[in-house]
Design a protein around this motif. Structure first.
Motif: not given
Length: 350
Positions: A24-31, A33-39, A43-50, A55-59
């Motif tokens: 539930l924590l992973v779904v809520y934060v969703d680092p 971006f698989q389920y929703h736009t960023p909270l 303070p999201y860390v975005v450093d893993h292209q693969v 998720g970024m393309a989706k949301h």
């Protein structure tokens, strides 16, 4: 025995509860971006292209995208808003093959999303690879929309510790305008550093056939690029060839592939000219860039100022090639290489 059963039940319930809490924590934060736009405040860390690009393309909220290899990571998406009025998302894949571009475009154009522009960097060296070849293994569970196969994401130690707990402990939110930017700082962009680390290609014995790469390139264009251009006529594709340094062309000469490489550029450009929603930009023959090694951190990766220049060209139409001037621009490239004094360059110890 009853006491043991009681503790076993308690342990099982605790384990299941903890597992559910983590999921539930992973779904809520969703680092990723698989389920929703960023909270808004996380303070999201975005450093893993693969793992994070799908998720970024989706949301994420965007109307244009930057696609390509590490040649695109130093674009600042703020420039695209400033110069072209576009809300742009960078979805680079370092070392990307055409199939990597196709995989992310499947998501970008899914469900009829309106995309005004795609800025696609083409590295001819990867377009001669296999049609199904990707730089890294593709995490299929992050590309599809099925939840039942997301356990590797929802119960992932690194996701929990590195992308949820660590940012909370040391908040430093990634600026999406400069996401994936190369680690090189200003002092690395200089001729001495580049030459010190450069290793020339091994000399070839025979001149390569000019058509050597065309068959593979044709297959990649047929399967991984052109179908997306054709299926999205309302999207304008800005396709550009990055400016590798003169050292790249030294390798080309060493390998006796000059005409084969020129033919790669020619074939791809000619294919693209047939589409009304494509503009082609050719930067390899910008002498002031490619012959000045102070613009580079290695033989191919250029300073962010060059990315800024290319963005200005997209906005103003500079360095654009058409059917009418393509051969002229390719001949300029030949002449730059032919006239360059490689002997003098390598005569100095770095």
């Amino acid at each position: 025995m009853k006491q043991y059963k009681k503790w076993l039940v308690v342990f099982a319930l605790f384990f299941l509860g903890a597992t559910a809490a983590v999921m539930l924590l992973v779904v809520y934060v969703d680092p990723f971006f698989q389920y929703h736009t960023p909270l808004e405040d996380f303070p999201y860390v975005v450093d893993h292209q693969v793992n994070q690009n799908p998720g970024m393309a989706k949301h994420m909220d965007y109307d244009s995208v930057i696609l390509g290899s590490s040649m695109t990571v130093n674009f600042n998406t703020g420039w695209f808003e400033e110069l072209l009025g576009l809300k742009t998302l960078k979805l680079s894949y370092s070392g990307a093959f055409p199939k990597d571009q196709a995989n992310i475009m499947d998501i970008i154009f899914d469900n009829g999303r309106k995309v005004d522009a795609v800025f696609l960097g083409i590295d001819v060296i990867t377009y001669s690879g296999g049609v199904e070849e990707t730089k890294y293994p593709v995490p299929e569970y992050l590309h599809d929309d099925m939840i039942w196969n997301d356990i590797p994401y929802l119960l992932n130690k690194d996701v929990l510790l590195q992308y949820i707990m660590r940012p909370l402990a040391d908040p430093d939110k990634t600026d999406l305008a400069t996401v994936y930017a190369s680690w090189w700082t200003e002092e690395y962009y200089n001729k001495q550093w580049v030459m010190h680390n450069y290793v020339a290609a091994e000399p070839a014995e025979e001149e390569a056939d000019p058509e050597k790469y065309v068959e593979n390139i044709k297959s990649n264009m047929d399967v991984n690029i052109c179908p997306y251009i054709e299926a999205n006529p309302e999207t304008e594709f800005y396709v550009f060839f990055p400016p590798y340094s003169i050292l790249y062309w030294n390798d080309v000469l060493q390998e006796k592939q000059m005409e084969a490489v020129i033919r790669e550029y020619e074939y791809i450009a000619q294919r693209l000219f047939s589409y009304g929603n494509v503009r082609v930009f050719f930067f390899p023959n910008q002498k002031w860039i490619v012959c000045n090694l102070d613009n580079y951190a290695d033989y191919s990766h250029y300073h962010p100022d060059i990315n800024r220049y290319m963005t200005e060209c997209f906005a103003e139409g500079e360095c654009e090639v058409t059917e009418k001037n393509l051969e002229e621009e390719l001949e300029k490239m030949r002449q730059i290489v032919a006239a360059y004094d490689f002997e003098e360059l390598f005569s100095v110890e770095y």
